[in-house]
Design a protein around this motif. Sequence first.
Motif, PDB file in Angstrom:
ATOM      1  N   CYS A 279      -3.446   8.461  -0.704  1.00  0.00           N
ATOM      2  CA  CYS A 279      -3.122   7.451  -1.714  1.00  0.00           C
ATOM      3  C   CYS A 279      -4.287   6.464  -1.796  1.00  0.00           C
ATOM      4  O   CYS A 279      -5.219   6.540  -0.998  1.00  0.00           O
ATOM      5  CB  CYS A 279      -1.826   6.714  -1.360  1.00  0.00           C
ATOM      6  SG  CYS A 279      -1.940   5.796   0.181  1.00  0.00           S
ATOM      7  N   LYS A 280      -4.201   5.556  -2.757  1.00  0.00           N
ATOM      8  CA  LYS A 280      -5.252   4.549  -2.920  1.00  0.00           C
ATOM      9  C   LYS A 280      -5.088   3.454  -1.862  1.00  0.00           C
ATOM     10  O   LYS A 280      -4.021   3.334  -1.258  1.00  0.00           O
ATOM     11  CB  LYS A 280      -5.163   3.928  -4.322  1.00  0.00           C
ATOM     12  CG  LYS A 280      -5.578   4.888  -5.419  1.00  0.00           C
ATOM     13  CD  LYS A 280      -5.726   4.119  -6.737  1.00  0.00           C
ATOM     14  CE  LYS A 280      -6.038   5.088  -7.850  1.00  0.00           C
ATOM     15  NZ  LYS A 280      -5.059   5.037  -8.942  1.00  0.00           N
TER      16      LYS A 280
ATOM     17  N   ALA B 274      -0.291   2.684   0.879  1.00  0.00           N
ATOM     18  CA  ALA B 274       0.320   3.514   1.922  1.00  0.00           C
ATOM     19  C   ALA B 274       1.804   3.213   2.100  1.00  0.00           C
ATOM     20  O   ALA B 274       2.612   4.114   2.328  1.00  0.00           O
ATOM     21  CB  ALA B 274      -0.416   3.307   3.243  1.00  0.00           C
ATOM     22  N   ARG B 275       2.153   1.945   1.972  1.00  0.00           N
ATOM     23  CA  ARG B 275       3.543   1.537   2.167  1.00  0.00           C
ATOM     24  C   ARG B 275       4.473   2.248   1.165  1.00  0.00           C
ATOM     25  O   ARG B 275       5.586   2.634   1.507  1.00  0.00           O
ATOM     26  CB  ARG B 275       3.631   0.019   2.001  1.00  0.00           C
ATOM     27  CG  ARG B 275       4.991  -0.542   2.230  1.00  0.00           C
ATOM     28  CD  ARG B 275       5.013  -2.008   1.845  1.00  0.00           C
ATOM     29  NE  ARG B 275       6.377  -2.501   1.827  1.00  0.00           N
ATOM     30  CZ  ARG B 275       6.720  -3.635   1.247  1.00  0.00           C
ATOM     31  NH1 ARG B 275       5.825  -4.374   0.639  1.00  0.00           N
ATOM     32  NH2 ARG B 275       7.975  -4.026   1.265  1.00  0.00           N
ATOM     33  N   ARG B 276       3.985   2.382  -0.043  1.00  0.00           N
ATOM     34  CA  ARG B 276       4.799   3.036  -1.076  1.00  0.00           C
ATOM     35  C   ARG B 276       5.058   4.499  -0.701  1.00  0.00           C
ATOM     36  O   ARG B 276       6.154   5.022  -0.835  1.00  0.00           O
ATOM     37  CB  ARG B 276       4.074   2.933  -2.427  1.00  0.00           C
ATOM     38  CG  ARG B 276       4.894   3.404  -3.613  1.00  0.00           C
ATOM     39  CD  ARG B 276       4.141   3.229  -4.927  1.00  0.00           C
ATOM     40  NE  ARG B 276       2.798   3.807  -4.906  1.00  0.00           N
ATOM     41  CZ  ARG B 276       2.535   5.116  -5.018  1.00  0.00           C
ATOM     42  NH1 ARG B 276       3.517   5.986  -5.164  1.00  0.00           N
ATOM     43  NH2 ARG B 276       1.296   5.549  -4.997  1.00  0.00           N
ATOM     44  N   LEU B 277       4.009   5.172  -0.183  1.00  0.00           N
ATOM     45  CA  LEU B 277       4.137   6.572   0.238  1.00  0.00           C
ATOM     46  C   LEU B 277       5.205   6.695   1.328  1.00  0.00           C
ATOM     47  O   LEU B 277       6.024   7.613   1.322  1.00  0.00           O
ATOM     48  CB  LEU B 277       2.777   7.033   0.781  1.00  0.00           C
ATOM     49  CG  LEU B 277       2.282   8.430   0.484  1.00  0.00           C
ATOM     50  CD1 LEU B 277       2.210   8.687  -1.009  1.00  0.00           C
ATOM     51  CD2 LEU B 277       0.899   8.642   1.101  1.00  0.00           C
ATOM     52  N   LEU B 278       5.189   5.733   2.257  1.00  0.00           N
ATOM     53  CA  LEU B 278       6.161   5.717   3.360  1.00  0.00           C
ATOM     54  C   LEU B 278       7.555   5.426   2.825  1.00  0.00           C
ATOM     55  O   LEU B 278       8.510   6.161   3.113  1.00  0.00           O
ATOM     56  CB  LEU B 278       5.764   4.645   4.382  1.00  0.00           C
ATOM     57  CG  LEU B 278       6.722   4.459   5.555  1.00  0.00           C
ATOM     58  CD1 LEU B 278       6.608   5.624   6.530  1.00  0.00           C
ATOM     59  CD2 LEU B 278       6.455   3.144   6.274  1.00  0.00           C
ATOM     60  N   ASP B 279       7.679   4.372   2.013  1.00  0.00           N
ATOM     61  CA  ASP B 279       8.993   3.953   1.505  1.00  0.00           C
ATOM     62  C   ASP B 279       9.625   5.032   0.614  1.00  0.00           C
ATOM     63  O   ASP B 279      10.838   5.177   0.580  1.00  0.00           O
ATOM     64  CB  ASP B 279       8.870   2.637   0.708  1.00  0.00           C
ATOM     65  CG  ASP B 279       8.549   1.448   1.612  1.00  0.00           C
ATOM     66  OD1 ASP B 279       8.634   1.616   2.848  1.00  0.00           O
ATOM     67  OD2 ASP B 279       8.192   0.377   1.087  1.00  0.00           O
TER      68      ASP B 279
END
Lengths: 385, 154
Positions: free
Chosen positions: A301-302, A306-311
Amino acid sequence: MEKKAAIIGVGMTKFTSCRRETRSRAELAFAAVKDALTSAKLELKDIDASVYTSVDGFEATVRPARTLEALGQVLNIPLIDVNTGGSAGGSGIKEAVHLIEAGIYDIVLVYGSPTFNSVVDNQQVLNTASPPIFEKPFGIGAVHMGAFYLTRYMRDYDLPEESWADVAAKNHRAAARNPYAHLRKGPTSAEILASPMIASPIRLLECCPTSSGAVAMIFASEKRAKELCDTPVWVRAMSSITDTFLSGFKSYQGFDKLKILAQKVMKAAGIKNPLKEIDVAELFNPFAGFELLEYEAVGFCKEGEARRLLDDGVTDVGGKLPVNMSGGVVCTNSGISASVIRHAEVALQLMGKAEGRQVKSPSVGLAHSWGGNDGQFHTLAVLTL
Amino acid sequence: METPSFMSKQYNMHLDFSLALGASFTKWMQALKEKKILGNTCPKCKRVFVPAKPFCEICFEELKDWVETDGTGVVESFTVTYQKFRNCPEPPYVVGIIRIGNAGTCMTHWIGGLDYKHPDEIPEKIKIGMKVEPVWKEERVGDPLDILYFKPVA
């Protein structure tokens, strides 16, 4: 034609706490190597060279490879000792791959030793990694070096502390499904957030334990791999990168060296969109939060996303790209074994042999290792069926 | 008495070391005695190195030109330690990554002069980019520890 190297055997012991360990280093080596040879349908005499990976200091010797000397001496074969701190497992594997790709050997054993299991206070040895006059007096060990990266990331991207606990909880849940993992109790995010702060922003349950156990892998030339193995795992691309030694010379804005390495390795592997094209990954996370910085550095990801990918669950069980389904280094850190295990776990996933933690039919995997003073070294490998 | 199935044996080693610092580090350390934080500059890329270095790692050029900084710096990152580690200071203590002047590199040192009564609140008191200055020891011997810590500039 270009020569190729494949993984054809993986052997692992179960991992436990260093304090509870009753197995000797020789017994652990014997168990892991025997298991790897059995899985590759080979005998000891079939090995052309062995690569030993460890770090000086933890065993009060400059010859940590003594555990495996028998595999060099009795067989009259070379024993190659590789040491790049925590990433020594990745570096050792890279040497094995090069030796096979160069056409020098057909079968190479890589052994990842249980580095931490003989020193009484690990932190004392870890603290010798930093420069003795300029940095050591200030009381910084591995966790502090990790904390510098995470503090900066939190401030740059306004990341809540809960995100570190969430990524830790994802690893702990995964470890509970892995029969080989050390910490298998699976604490929740709330329990992780309630654990003591060690070095801000890193809490106790976001730190790796010191584990004991060993791992061995068998690498083979293309011809031998096809003869011996139904599901050889090919090393499509692999490389490593080195940074300067001093902690103060780093920018602490993400893992910049890993980003450069990833661009080179992805290009060599012909991967244009890592998130789309990679099916499973093991990223080196002795502190749980590292995993988020690594998503960005390897190109999942950009920066800042990263947090969005995890969430969104993308990197969790059943997600598009499950990461650290072994439970990661944060749940099992047996020193140099940990950097060999990243590759062993991806190989087991691709072979369909990841008991209890298997991802559905992966065909492309990514294995990363991190080590030396403050991320001085990274290795990265793209493995495929 | 029961015969144990598993045994372990303890052993230890005590090793002493002495490190030659070389001309650049020696000059840098000696200046600390005079409450001066020096840097040296790469003739090619013009980066300033604090602490000083014998050569530029990027250009591989010898660093011969010296500059004297005003000693102030900015915090690039930090960590507050809450756990006692053997041979390390008593917690809580703050270690910062501090960029002195416009140096291309940073120093590792303590950040002090903060209210330690509520340890949990220490991280919130430190901002990235916060300006800090050195607090010097009375007796200086030519060592990074001649600086007691860096404190926020009032």
